[in-house]
Design a protein around this motif. Structure first.
Motif, PDB file in Angstrom:
ATOM      1  N   ALA A  58      56.756  32.833-106.663  1.00  0.00           N
ATOM      2  CA  ALA A  58      56.685  31.390-106.865  1.00  0.00           C
ATOM      3  C   ALA A  58      58.062  30.902-107.275  1.00  0.00           C
ATOM      4  CB  ALA A  58      55.645  31.069-107.938  1.00  0.00           C
ATOM      5  N   PRO A  59      58.303  29.582-107.236  1.00  0.00           N
ATOM      6  CA  PRO A  59      59.617  29.078-107.648  1.00  0.00           C
ATOM      7  C   PRO A  59      59.997  29.522-109.064  1.00  0.00           C
ATOM      8  CG  PRO A  59      58.360  27.352-106.564  1.00  0.00           C
ATOM      9  CD  PRO A  59      57.425  28.510-106.753  1.00  0.00           C
ATOM     10  N   TRP A  60      59.004  29.584-109.963  1.00  0.00           N
ATOM     11  CA  TRP A  60      59.330  29.965-111.354  1.00  0.00           C
ATOM     12  C   TRP A  60      59.611  31.453-111.522  1.00  0.00           C
ATOM     13  CZ3 TRP A  60      54.716  27.348-110.166  1.00  0.00           C
ATOM     14  CH2 TRP A  60      53.587  28.147-109.978  1.00  0.00           C
ATOM     15  N   THR A  61      59.380  32.252-110.438  1.00  0.00           N
ATOM     16  CA  THR A  61      59.731  33.683-110.505  1.00  0.00           C
ATOM     17  C   THR A  61      61.002  33.965-109.722  1.00  0.00           C
ATOM     18  OG1 THR A  61      58.418  34.249-108.539  1.00  0.00           O
ATOM     19  CG2 THR A  61      57.299  34.309-110.682  1.00  0.00           C
ATOM     20  N   GLY A  62      61.624  32.879-109.210  1.00  0.00           N
ATOM     21  CA  GLY A  62      62.868  33.045-108.468  1.00  0.00           C
ATOM     22  C   GLY A  62      62.666  33.321-106.986  1.00  0.00           C
ATOM     23  N   SER A  63      61.455  33.249-106.487  1.00  0.00           N
ATOM     24  CA  SER A  63      61.194  33.496-105.063  1.00  0.00           C
ATOM     25  C   SER A  63      61.684  32.338-104.216  1.00  0.00           C
ATOM     26  CB  SER A  63      59.699  33.710-104.831  1.00  0.00           C
ATOM     27  OG  SER A  63      59.262  34.890-105.485  1.00  0.00           O
ATOM     28  N   THR A  64      61.991  32.639-102.958  1.00  0.00           N
ATOM     29  CA  THR A  64      62.501  31.636-102.021  1.00  0.00           C
ATOM     30  C   THR A  64      61.443  31.317-100.954  1.00  0.00           C
ATOM     31  OG1 THR A  64      64.757  32.449-102.337  1.00  0.00           O
ATOM     32  CG2 THR A  64      64.325  31.104-100.379  1.00  0.00           C
ATOM     33  N   LYS A  65      61.261  30.037-100.705  1.00  0.00           N
ATOM     34  CA  LYS A  65      60.307  29.612 -99.683  1.00  0.00           C
ATOM     35  C   LYS A  65      60.897  29.876 -98.293  1.00  0.00           C
ATOM     36  CE  LYS A  65      58.113  25.693-100.275  1.00  0.00           C
ATOM     37  NZ  LYS A  65      57.796  24.234-100.294  1.00  0.00           N
ATOM     38  N   VAL A  66      60.055  30.355 -97.387  1.00  0.00           N
ATOM     39  CA  VAL A  66      60.471  30.656 -96.017  1.00  0.00           C
ATOM     40  C   VAL A  66      59.611  29.862 -95.035  1.00  0.00           C
ATOM     41  CG1 VAL A  66      60.683  32.452 -94.259  1.00  0.00           C
ATOM     42  CG2 VAL A  66      61.268  32.965 -96.642  1.00  0.00           C
ATOM     43  N   TRP A  67      60.264  29.260 -94.008  1.00  0.00           N
ATOM     44  CA  TRP A  67      59.547  28.509 -92.961  1.00  0.00           C
ATOM     45  C   TRP A  67      59.350  29.401 -91.733  1.00  0.00           C
ATOM     46  CZ3 TRP A  67      61.981  26.109 -96.774  1.00  0.00           C
ATOM     47  CH2 TRP A  67      61.492  24.852 -97.231  1.00  0.00           C
ATOM     48  N   TYR A  68      58.310  29.095 -90.926  1.00  0.00           N
ATOM     49  CA  TYR A  68      57.963  29.940 -89.781  1.00  0.00           C
ATOM     50  C   TYR A  68      57.832  29.108 -88.504  1.00  0.00           C
ATOM     51  CZ  TYR A  68      56.920  33.386 -93.376  1.00  0.00           C
ATOM     52  OH  TYR A  68      57.019  34.258 -94.431  1.00  0.00           O
ATOM     53  N   ASP A  69      57.931  29.832 -87.362  1.00  0.00           N
ATOM     54  CA  ASP A  69      57.758  29.180 -86.069  1.00  0.00           C
ATOM     55  C   ASP A  69      56.609  29.783 -85.258  1.00  0.00           C
ATOM     56  OD1 ASP A  69      58.773  31.619 -85.369  1.00  0.00           O
ATOM     57  OD2 ASP A  69      60.605  30.852 -84.424  1.00  0.00           O
ATOM     58  N   LYS A  70      55.843  30.692 -85.833  1.00  0.00           N
ATOM     59  CA  LYS A  70      54.761  31.347 -85.100  1.00  0.00           C
ATOM     60  C   LYS A  70      53.630  30.375 -84.792  1.00  0.00           C
ATOM     61  CE  LYS A  70      55.536  35.838 -87.371  1.00  0.00           C
ATOM     62  NZ  LYS A  70      54.916  36.860 -88.254  1.00  0.00           N
ATOM     63  N   VAL A  71      53.029  30.571 -83.603  1.00  0.00           N
ATOM     64  CA  VAL A  71      51.863  29.791 -83.205  1.00  0.00           C
ATOM     65  C   VAL A  71      50.689  30.747 -83.017  1.00  0.00           C
ATOM     66  CG1 VAL A  71      50.861  28.215 -81.517  1.00  0.00           C
ATOM     67  CG2 VAL A  71      53.311  28.093 -82.028  1.00  0.00           C
ATOM     68  N   PHE A  72      49.616  30.519 -83.776  1.00  0.00           N
ATOM     69  CA  PHE A  72      48.412  31.352 -83.665  1.00  0.00           C
ATOM     70  C   PHE A  72      47.317  30.581 -82.935  1.00  0.00           C
ATOM     71  CE2 PHE A  72      50.570  32.742 -87.582  1.00  0.00           C
ATOM     72  CZ  PHE A  72      50.749  34.102 -87.290  1.00  0.00           C
ATOM     73  N   ALA A  73      46.516  31.319 -82.145  1.00  0.00           N
ATOM     74  CA  ALA A  73      45.460  30.696 -81.343  1.00  0.00           C
ATOM     75  C   ALA A  73      44.124  31.397 -81.571  1.00  0.00           C
ATOM     76  CB  ALA A  73      45.828  30.733 -79.863  1.00  0.00           C
ATOM     77  N   LEU A  74      43.050  30.584 -81.647  1.00  0.00           N
ATOM     78  CA  LEU A  74      41.681  31.104 -81.786  1.00  0.00           C
ATOM     79  C   LEU A  74      40.827  30.420 -80.729  1.00  0.00           C
ATOM     80  CD1 LEU A  74      39.712  32.864 -83.537  1.00  0.00           C
ATOM     81  CD2 LEU A  74      39.232  30.773 -84.834  1.00  0.00           C
ATOM     82  N   ASP A  75      40.278  31.209 -79.794  1.00  0.00           N
ATOM     83  CA  ASP A  75      39.568  30.595 -78.672  1.00  0.00           C
ATOM     84  C   ASP A  75      38.113  30.266 -78.968  1.00  0.00           C
ATOM     85  OD1 ASP A  75      38.611  33.154 -78.786  1.00  0.00           O
ATOM     86  OD2 ASP A  75      38.968  33.640 -76.681  1.00  0.00           O
ATOM     87  N   LYS A  76      37.513  30.872 -79.994  1.00  0.00           N
ATOM     88  CA  LYS A  76      36.132  30.573 -80.367  1.00  0.00           C
ATOM     89  C   LYS A  76      35.923  30.953 -81.827  1.00  0.00           C
ATOM     90  CE  LYS A  76      34.590  34.988 -78.382  1.00  0.00           C
ATOM     91  NZ  LYS A  76      33.708  35.638 -77.378  1.00  0.00           N
ATOM     92  N   PRO A  77      34.931  30.345 -82.496  1.00  0.00           N
ATOM     93  CA  PRO A  77      34.737  30.616 -83.923  1.00  0.00           C
ATOM     94  C   PRO A  77      34.544  32.085 -84.260  1.00  0.00           C
ATOM     95  CG  PRO A  77      33.500  28.670 -83.272  1.00  0.00           C
ATOM     96  CD  PRO A  77      34.061  29.253 -82.016  1.00  0.00           C
ATOM     97  N   GLY A  78      33.917  32.845 -83.381  1.00  0.00           N
ATOM     98  CA  GLY A  78      33.696  34.261 -83.663  1.00  0.00           C
ATOM     99  C   GLY A  78      34.751  35.165 -83.087  1.00  0.00           C
ATOM    100  N   GLY A  79      35.834  34.585 -82.573  1.00  0.00           N
ATOM    101  CA  GLY A  79      36.888  35.386 -81.942  1.00  0.00           C
ATOM    102  C   GLY A  79      37.909  35.905 -82.936  1.00  0.00           C
ATOM    103  N   GLN A  80      39.076  36.275 -82.411  1.00  0.00           N
ATOM    104  CA  GLN A  80      40.162  36.794 -83.240  1.00  0.00           C
ATOM    105  C   GLN A  80      41.433  36.000 -82.980  1.00  0.00           C
ATOM    106  OE1 GLN A  80      40.018  39.211 -85.640  1.00  0.00           O
ATOM    107  NE2 GLN A  80      37.793  39.249 -85.289  1.00  0.00           N
TER     108      GLN A  80
END
Length: 852
Positions: A58-80
């Motif tokens: 967390a910020p109070w522990t000195g950690s640095t926030k990282v941004w991402y560009d990954k796109v995840f897809a789910l084709d159906k509620p019971g899928g992966q």
């Protein structure tokens, strides 16, 4: 301004729930993301970008926030979930929306700062494709937005990470415009405090803005702080901004856009109320998380209520292992996927993300009906059966008795029957709903029968009685030709059969919801009983059951009105004063817009709508002919006209009373319901045992009176205008038997159409179909008006007028050039004008029946 008004209701006491929550597969990331983009492309759920602390710090522990560009897809509620591609750059905390087959990404930030980029993301054949959109006028992050039609709206946010003030500019982009013409437009400035992390929403093409945090510098220490807001606003491009009732508490960073629930509610799931904002650094891992309350805003009554809670499960290990628990997330988009609300990932306590994905599906609480209520309904059905048995024993086996009751129906009974035949279950439901949602502007449409009745009595009735008609369309043969009669009869039969399915299906849908009976049982039961007494007793059974049904109908509605008023602290006085203060009794719009129900449009359209009904509708005209004389028929027409006045006042007043009641009891209204369900819902949830049964019996009465009237009238027209035409040598006995069999077939056909509509699960096609067919009613009335008032019009002319007016009205309706109240006026004018011109060009040698 009206604040939140809440009290414990029967629905709450019974533990009513309006959302069914469950977990979807978690994102394939150990921590999850805050500020991710999310949307739907080609029915696939997408989650992209966002930021987290990859070391779990967390910020109070000195950690640095990282941004991402990954796109995840789910084709159906019971899928992966699968990683399907990447964004153009690591990005988060922007606005994401779903438009057609694409996810819209607007603005956002990364480690370097805020951005103005906008683009579309599409999922095609397992891969991600992006398409540029115009950039925002300036960088923007932590704003909020919503899609209204093809327009994307964005409001609030900050231009840089160091900004000490948020933006209050409202921007819009038409996504459907040609690429070279797309640009961001600055709308009317937002008048409230500037803010970040607000919740936006839309209903009825209007923009709503809720809560958010206002940035300011503390005078004492010059530190940047947040003021947690609970104000609410509505924006209409034509009317500008309007302030609404405040939220019960702030809902900063709640998933946005707000979920459009039913036809008049917006839901806000959770959010940060700010009560622990000053203790974040102190609480750290012991922070209890954000609010899990689902707030519901009613756009009609301008009130707030708690509708549900977000699915949460706090385990004993929550502090050290937050992913083992389920939390209500913030700083995540709200996505509508296959009608359900999806909350993907997000922040669950300061600096802590979750990979879990929540999905809430709207549900209707089951209806509750006591055995006493069923007893009242059973008594009603026994009365119906008793009347039909009594009448059937007296009926002679001939068409005169079956179609016209032997001409021995008393004038007062015929008048009540006319009233009952036109007051369908749809009216029983729709008039209170209209008054609840708007005002009394439509009342004048009903009251125009008072102006139409004398015209029908003095101009139309003498012809119908003098010619001793059974089917009103026989007049068209006498005046014009057999072809004109067949055209009029066929139009009536097609419209009524189509309407028959609707008037069985929609009330059955409501009855099933409020009583808990299977919808198929409602459809089949009502169809069987109504068909049985219509076949057994003919029009006389129909008339006398309608007399009883009108009593049940009006008695139930009046009792309901009295009960609603008495449930208010100030009774009728409070009802009238509150409704008047909000202009709920408005009866006229004093403008000149021909597309709106302004005063002259309602008067002209209402007059001709009533003229259409009372001059050319077999269902109504047939009642004129069941009395013993023209004098008696006149009395029946005036009886109906007089009865319409108090009945209309009762039903409009019920709707207004419902508005006042739910204004003070917002939590007792089903937020997932349609506006048209408001009266049946109140009946099932709030009325005491016994009275609920009486009012539901009234709903059955309205349904059955309409069905029986339609079936008997269709059977009359089919037998008189078609069977006798094609079998002129048939005996009266054969015609009587044919009429009975036709009634049985009509009952079965209406039942099957209603059942088909259940499986169709979409009434919009039928509504559109009926609207088009309904346009012919005005054309039909034009044929009668042409025949009675214009002696020079001949059969060629009137057929041409019918065809031209029907085609023209189809295009008029499609264009939206005039309000629907004026459809009958346009139909009559086009039909008569065309008929007159064609008759002058191509005169008929036949000497017509003298017109008035």
């Amino acid at each position: 301004m009206l604040g939140m008004l809440m009290k414990t209701t029967k629905a709450q006491e019974q533990g009513a729930s309006y959302m069914d929550w469950k977990l979807l597969p978690s994102l394939p990331d150990s921590f999850g993301f805050a500020g991710a983009f999310a949307g739907v492309s080609n029915n696939v759920l997408l989650v992209a970008g966002g930021a987290n602390f990859p070391d779990g710090g967390a910020p109070w522990t000195g950690s640095t926030k990282v941004w991402y560009d990954k796109v995840f897809a789910l084709d159906k509620p019971g899928g992966q979930w699968k990683e399907a591609g990447k964004l153009p750059m690591p990005l988060g905390y922007g606005v994401s929306l779903t438009w057609k087959d694409a996810m819209v990404c607007i603005g956002g930030s990364d480690a370097a700062g805020h951005h103005a980029k906008s683009f579309l993301v599409r999922y095609n054949n397992g891969k991600i494709e992006t398409e540029k959109l115009p950039s925002l006028p300036h960088p923007l992050a932590n704003g909020s937005g919503v899609l209204i039609g093809n327009k994307a709206y964005v409001i609030g946010g900050t231009e840089t990470p160091q900004s000490t003030e948020a933006s209050n500019v409202c921007l819009s982009l038409d996504l459907s415009a040609p690429k070279d013409q797309q640009k961001w437009i600055t709308e009317k400035s937002f008048p409230g405090p500037s803010r970040i992390l607000a919740v936006t929403g839309t209903l009825n093409n209007e923009l709503y803005v809720f809560s958010g945090a206002h940035l300011y510098k503390d005078n004492a220490d010059q530190q940047l702080k947040r003021k947690y807001l609970k104000d609410a606003w509505k924006y209409n491009p034509e009317k500008g901004w309007q302030q609404l009732a405040d939220l019960p508490e702030p809902a900063v960073a709640a998933p946005s856009p707000a979920f459009a629930f039913g036809q008049s509610h917006l839901l806000i799931a959770g959010g940060d109320h700010g009560k622990l904002a000053d203790k974040n650094a102190e609480l750290k891992d012991n922070h209890p998380g954000f609010s899990d309350i689902v707030w519901s805003y009613n756009t009609i009554t301008n009130t707030w209520a708690q509708a549900d809670t977000v699915l949460t499960e706090k385990r004993s290990t929550a502090a050290a292992d937050p992913n083992s628990s389920t939390w209500a997330p913030v700083t995540t988009p709200a996505v509508v996927w296959n009608g359900s609300l999806v909350l993907p990932s997000g922040e669950v306590r300061p600096a802590v993300r979750t990979p879990k994905v929540l999905m809430g599906t709207p549900v209707h609480p089951p209806g509750k009906f006591s055995w006493i209520d069923w007893g009242v309904v059973a008594i009603y059905f026994m009365l119906v059966i008793g009347i039909s048995v009594f009448v059937s024993r007296k009926m002679e086996s001939n068409t005169s008795d079956f179609f016209l009751g032997g001409g021995k129906i008393p004038w007062w009974a015929a008048g009540l029957s006319i009233f009952g035949s036109k007051l369908s279950a749809l009216t029983f439901i729709a008039i209170p709903a209209k008054a609840y949602a708007t005002d009394w502007v439509y009342l004048l449409n009903n009251l125009m029968i008072v102006a139409v009745a004398p015209i029908v009595v003095y101009f139309y009735l003498p012809y119908f009685r003098k010619l001793k008609l059974t089917s009103v369309y026989e007049y068209l043969q006498v005046r014009f030709s057999p072809a004109v009669k067949i055209t009029g009869s066929l139009t009536f039969v097609i419209f009524q059969i189509s309407r028959l399915g609707i008037v069985i299906y929609l009330p059955a849908l409501v009855l099933s919801a409020v009583t808990g009976i299977n919808i198929f049982a409602c459809i089949i039961g009502v169809s069987l009983i109504t068909t049985a007494y219509s076949v057994a007793g003919g029009i006389e059974a129909v008339v006398w059951t309608e007399v009883m049904q009108v009593g049940v109908l009006l008695g139930g509605a009046f009792c309901c009105l009295v009960f609603i008023a008495n449930s208010l602290d100030g009774g009728f006085g409070q009802l009238f004063s509150e409704a008047a203060s909000e202009n709920k009794f408005r009866m006229a719009i004093l403008e000149s817009d021909i597309t709106q129900p302004v005063l002259w449009v309602v008067l002209v359209g209402g007059f001709l709508t009533q003229l259409v009904t009372y001059s050319s509708d077999q269902v109504v005209v047939q009642r004129y002919l069941t009395t013993s004389s023209e004098k008696e028929a006149r009395k029946s027409i005036y009886t109906n006209a007089v009865l319409v006045i108090p009945a209309s006042l009762i039903f409009f007043m019920v709707g207004t009373a419902l508005w006042v009641y739910f204004r003070h009891n917002p939590a007792s209204l089903n937020p997932n319901g349609r506006v048209d369900d408001v009266f049946p819902w109140y009946i099932s949830q709030e009325l005491p045992t016994g009275l609920a049964g009486l009012v539901i019996a009234g709903l059955f009465a309205a349904t059955m009176s309409t069905i029986s009237s339609s079936m008997n009238s269709i059977a009359t027209v089919v037998t008189t205008d078609f069977y006798k035409h094609f079998k002129p040598s048939s005996t009266d006995k054969q015609q009587f038997i044919f009429a009975r069999y036709t009634t049985v077939v009509l009952g079965a056909l209406g039942c099957l159409i209603a059942i088909y509509m259940v499986f169709l699960n979409n009434t919009s096609i039928w509504d559109q179909y009926l609207k088009i067919i309904g346009l012919f009613g005005g054309c039909l009335a034009g044929m009668f008006l042409a025949g009675i008032f214009f002696p020079k019009i001949n059969s060629r002319g009137v057929m041409a007028g019918f065809v031209v007016s029907a085609i023209a009205l189809y295009f008029i309706q499609d264009s939206g050039a005039i309000n629907f109240f004026l459809y009958p006026a346009a139909a009559v004018l086009l039909c008569v004008t065309t008929a007159y011109i064609v008759s002058l060009i191509a005169p008929d040698k036949k000497q017509p029946l003298r017109a008035v």
